[in-house]
Write an enzyme that holds these catalytic residues in place. Structure first.
Site, PDB file in Angstrom:
ATOM      1  N   TRP A  84     -41.824  14.340 -29.630  1.00 40.75           N
ATOM      2  CA  TRP A  84     -42.261  14.029 -28.146  1.00 40.75           C
ATOM      3  C   TRP A  84     -41.449  14.842 -27.314  1.00 40.75           C
ATOM      4  O   TRP A  84     -40.114  15.139 -27.351  1.00 40.75           O
ATOM      5  CB  TRP A  84     -41.962  12.592 -28.161  1.00 40.75           C
ATOM      6  CG  TRP A  84     -42.930  11.806 -29.066  1.00 40.75           C
ATOM      7  CD1 TRP A  84     -42.359  11.149 -30.093  1.00 40.75           C
ATOM      8  CD2 TRP A  84     -44.239  11.603 -29.039  1.00 40.75           C
ATOM      9  NE1 TRP A  84     -43.498  10.708 -30.968  1.00 40.75           N
ATOM     10  CE2 TRP A  84     -44.459  10.787 -30.160  1.00 40.75           C
ATOM     11  CE3 TRP A  84     -45.344  12.037 -28.141  1.00 40.75           C
ATOM     12  CZ2 TRP A  84     -46.038  10.321 -30.615  1.00 40.75           C
ATOM     13  CZ3 TRP A  84     -46.520  11.531 -28.288  1.00 40.75           C
ATOM     14  CH2 TRP A  84     -46.834  10.878 -29.666  1.00 40.75           C
ATOM     15  N   THR A  85     -41.885  15.148 -26.204  1.00 38.23           N
ATOM     16  CA  THR A  85     -41.173  16.323 -25.212  1.00 38.23           C
ATOM     17  C   THR A  85     -40.829  15.944 -23.785  1.00 38.23           C
ATOM     18  O   THR A  85     -40.662  16.794 -23.037  1.00 38.23           O
ATOM     19  CB  THR A  85     -42.062  17.581 -25.273  1.00 38.23           C
ATOM     20  OG1 THR A  85     -43.232  17.312 -24.683  1.00 38.23           O
ATOM     21  CG2 THR A  85     -42.588  18.052 -26.655  1.00 38.23           C
ATOM     22  N   GLU A 106     -48.964   1.301 -27.147  1.00 39.61           N
ATOM     23  CA  GLU A 106     -48.245   0.973 -25.882  1.00 39.61           C
ATOM     24  C   GLU A 106     -49.272   0.786 -24.617  1.00 39.61           C
ATOM     25  O   GLU A 106     -49.059   1.506 -23.810  1.00 39.61           O
ATOM     26  CB  GLU A 106     -47.345   2.313 -25.577  1.00 39.61           C
ATOM     27  CG  GLU A 106     -46.078   2.397 -26.729  1.00 39.61           C
ATOM     28  CD  GLU A 106     -45.124   3.524 -26.483  1.00 39.61           C
ATOM     29  OE1 GLU A 106     -44.161   3.207 -26.927  1.00 39.61           O
ATOM     30  OE2 GLU A 106     -45.387   4.302 -25.593  1.00 39.61           O
ATOM     31  N   ASP A 162     -37.468  14.061 -31.652  1.00 38.60           N
ATOM     32  CA  ASP A 162     -36.956  14.266 -30.077  1.00 38.60           C
ATOM     33  C   ASP A 162     -35.711  13.299 -30.196  1.00 38.60           C
ATOM     34  O   ASP A 162     -35.165  13.360 -29.321  1.00 38.60           O
ATOM     35  CB  ASP A 162     -38.178  13.855 -29.207  1.00 38.60           C
ATOM     36  CG  ASP A 162     -38.580  12.303 -29.554  1.00 38.60           C
ATOM     37  OD1 ASP A 162     -38.532  11.388 -28.694  1.00 38.60           O
ATOM     38  OD2 ASP A 162     -39.057  12.088 -30.772  1.00 38.60           O
TER      39      ASP A 162
END
Length: 764
Positions: free
Chosen positions: A481-482, A348, A443
């Site tokens: 992922w948080t 990304e 997630d």
């Protein structure tokens, strides 16, 4: 990794008995299930008189201490030790014939217990099997007089060498204590890798002595939109409240953050090593570096730390100072982590600033690089060569394939919308870790189908099976992922029990989902003793949007017998003081019921909102629909809600014979309107189950049936509608916001099992 043949103690004559052994799950509720398990009669009683026999030397000394600790925790005192195995003993034995690095043999008879392995890692896995066979009470200090182990003969080894879990500590930060809890859970389920995502735009979490401002500045942030979203959700669920121990007041502002000192990381690494878990650090570059650029903005091509068109402004690959910085950081990382791997992300990347930088144009001309993708590969290759000089192997997300990558790199496959990436990587000579975002991004919100979706994963893609390319697959890993996971309780909820399904997929050669589900029930009490805030299994027997014509009843199906159901009818969220739903509840008026289950430990499950509507059977349309299929009208663009398509210009339309996105519609971001009729064969109350990623809204007979709208991961929602026989107007709006999609519609009639919508029902 190719699946190695089992070194079978009891020989091939036992194959038939082994194949049916998963049916013995009640007596042996092991996850992951062993490669070979032969049930036996009786049990071994562990008492204060049982001796622990350790081999001469210190090869398994650590594992012996770990087993001693488990047993002492249950009995209240350690076992006496001996040099030789005798009757009423538990022996750890060195066996050079066990060739698999993590393989072991466990034999339990009423007279003695033998754990055999060649390597300490194998012995540790054997200890964890014994741990699961012991009662959950051993997880907290007790004073039992006797602990019983069921008689059994087990030979075991993993199917894949990479059995991983990931934790993002950048978006939201987690304490040292929680990392150790996380590692202990990984050990319990025989994982051997922890991928620790230490840096990203939202925070730099590792002390780098040469660049202290990475943590003093980059380790803290003012509250961002992710924090705001969590705070909003915390009004209904305290698990979304920001952890106060990660907040500080500075210069009149509230800041969120934290970091690990190198000494703390050494402690965590040692804790993991004792459990034979390798921690792989990730320092994401050249993108996802805003936290570093806040401290050192000159490292970007623009001299700023800002957002670009889609992602954050990255490091500048055309500045030699960037490589000096990266090498200095990675030198400290390589020295700190004994893992042979260092993950650099390389995903990304916002490359627009590179295309606009004169220095990058000059570098590209000098190096013969055709585009910015090849410029990224230039950066990645330079970083990889440096890591190799430190004795490390580089890992990158599958974007590293786009501009070309050396065969020596390991690739993590995550983009399910690029299905050929694993094959391309394997043909390029790269080893591959499978971590497809669907279903292995934990997630993504779980629902009642999540466990099955994880369990059905094939670590070796079907396209590679039976080819030399299959050898490139190391295994699989799930990622947490948080951005929307601000607390340890929420992390537990998102990971468990899904983690147990993955554990079995990457360990067991022939998984069995039905047997796994039966065995999983025995693990919830253990997780409760370990203080895990797991996701309570889904309740059944109802539909969130329910319909009745005269009356009905709410008869809830409990997945675990020890759950207590509590409910409200006034719109409030159920609490531990709400009324208990102990028997079916009669419904004869439109009403809303909120329902939640509580475990004996007081853990609360999801809150279900059940809306009951009274409907007459919808009269069929007075029209002729002679043509088969539905009309699908499709739109290009980003639609946060399906209603936004009403103002857009259609790209085209086509007839489809199933509720499926036509190939002509597929782009990164799009919307589809399905229109026509259902030729309903029987009058009744129909339930529709709509799974979509991103949003979908279903109307039948001009009645709202399922609202699964908004941008979200693949989630199933359900609703009912009363339909008379005949043609009923059908309208389904679906939008995809980017990153791959899912769309599935099923139905059931009067409570029957869900099944695909028949093509013969679709008319226009």
């Amino acid at each position: 990794m190719s699946i190695k043949p089992l070194l079978c103690l009891v020989g091939c004559l036992l194959v038939g008995r082994v194949a049916g052994a998963q049916s013995a799950g009640a007596a042996y509720p092991l996850i992951p299930y062993p490669t070979s398990l032969v049930p036996a009669s009786g049990s071994f009683a562990v008492t204060g008189a049982t001796r622990l026999a350790l081999p001469v030397g210190d090869k398994f000394a650590q594992e012996g201490q770990q087993l001693q600790h488990l047993l002492a925790n249950g009995l209240g005192k350690p076992l006496p030790t001996a040099k030789l195995a005798t009757a009423n003993s538990i022996a750890l034995v060195y066996d050079p014939a066990i060739t698999a690095p993590e393989g072991y043999r466990l034999t339990i008879t009423p007279q003695r217990v033998t754990l055999a392995a060649k390597e300490p890692a194998g012995m540790f896995r054997a200890v964890q099997t014994v741990r699961q066979l012991l009662p959950p009470t051993i997880e907290k200090l007790g004073k039992a007089t006797t602990l019983r182990l069921p008689a059994v003969q087990i030979q075991d080894q993993p199917a894949y060498s990479w059995r991983g879990m990931h934790l993002d500590v950048s978006r939201h930060f987690f304490s040292v204590e929680y990392l150790k809890k996380y590692l202990d859970l990984l050990a319990l389920y025989k994982f051997n890798k922890l991928h620790l995502h230490l840096t990203d735009d939202q925070g730099w979490r590792i002390e780098i002595k040469k660049y202290p401002e990475l943590t003093t500045l980059g380790g803290w942030r003012t509250l961002n939109n992710q924090d705001s979203a969590c705070i909003k959700k915390s009004k209904d669920n305290p698990d979304f409240a920001l952890d106060l121990k990660h907040l500080r007041q500075r210069n009149g502002r509230t800041e969120y953050g934290g970091f690990y000192t190198q000494q703390q990381l050494k402690d965590i690494i040692a804790f993991a090593a004792a459990r034979h878990i390798e921690i792989i650090p990730e320092i994401d570059m050249p993108g996802h570096m805003m936290a570093a650029l806040r401290a050192y903005p000159a490292l970007s091509c623009t001299g700023t730390a800002t957002w670009g068109k889609e992602f954050s402004v990255p490091l500048c690959p055309c500045n030699e100072g960037t490589y000096e910085f990266a090498q200095n950081v990675l030198s400290e990382v390589a020295a700190l982590f004994p893992s042979r791997y260092v993950h650099i992300g390389a995903d990304e990347v916002e490359k627009t600033t590179w295309a606009q930088a004169g220095a990058c144009t000059e570098l590209m001309q000098k190096e013969g690089l055709k585009n910015v993708n090849e410029l990224q590969s230039y950066f990645v290759r330079r970083i990889e060569r440096f890591l190799q000089s430190k004795g490390k192997k580089m890992i990158g997300w599958d974007e590293v394939l786009d501009g070309g990558v050396d065969a020596s790199a390991t690739v993590m496959y995550w983009r399910t919308w690029v299905p050929d990436a694993p094959l391309r990587a394997a043909r390029n000579g790269n080893q591959v870790v499978m971590t497809p975002n669907n279903p292995l991004y934990f997630d993504y919100l779980p629902d009642k189908n999540s466990l099955a979706q994880v369990y059905q994963l094939q670590p070796t893609p079907p396209a590679l099976l039976g080819t030399d390319a299959a050898k490139a697959i190391l295994g699989a890993q799930a990622n947490l992922w948080t951005e929307q996971v601000p607390t340890e309780n929420r992390a537990d909820y998102m990971v468990l029990p899904r983690m147990t399904a993955l554990a079995e997929v990457v360990w067991t050669n022939k998984p069995d989902f039905a047997a796994y589900q039966r065995r999983l029930k025995a693990h919830y009490p253990r997780l409760g003793k370990l203080g895990v805030h797991y996701r309570v299994p889904d309740l059944g027997g109802f539909v969130e949007e329910s319909v009745f014509t005269t009356s009905t009843q709410l008869a809830v199906q409990k997945p675990l017998d020890n759950l207590t159901l509590r409910y409200t009818t006034d719109g409030s969220v159920p609490t531990a003081a709400s009324p208990v739903l102990a028997k079916p509840l009669a419904i004869s008026q439109p009403t809303t019921i909120k329902l939640a289950a509580y475990t004996p430990e007081g853990l609360k499950g999801d809150t279900y909102t059940i809306n009951y509507k009274q409907q007459n059977y919808a009269e069929p349309a007075r029209t002729q629909a002679a043509n088969a299929g539905l009309m699908a009208t499709y739109f290009d663009g980003y639609f946060p809600k399906s209603a936004a398509m009403q103002q857009a210009t259609a790209k085209g339309s086509t007839v489809v014979n199933a509720v499926a996105v036509p190939m002509q519609a597929e782009t990164d971001k799009f919307g589809v309107q399905f229109r026509g009729y259902l030729d309903v064969p029987t009058t009744g109350i129909y339930t529709f189950y709509l799974t979509c990623d991103d949003g979908g809204v279903l109307r039948i007979a001009d009645r709202m049936v399922v609202d699964n709208g908004g941008l979200h991961s693949a989630i199933e929602k359900s609703g009912q509608v009363a339909l008379a026989q005949g043609l009923q107007p059908f309208a389904l709006d679906f939008v995809e916001g980017g990153g791959g999609y899912s769309l599935l519609l099923k139905y059931s009639l009067n409570g029957s099992a869900p099944q695909p919508l028949p093509a013969g029902w679709l008319r226009h």
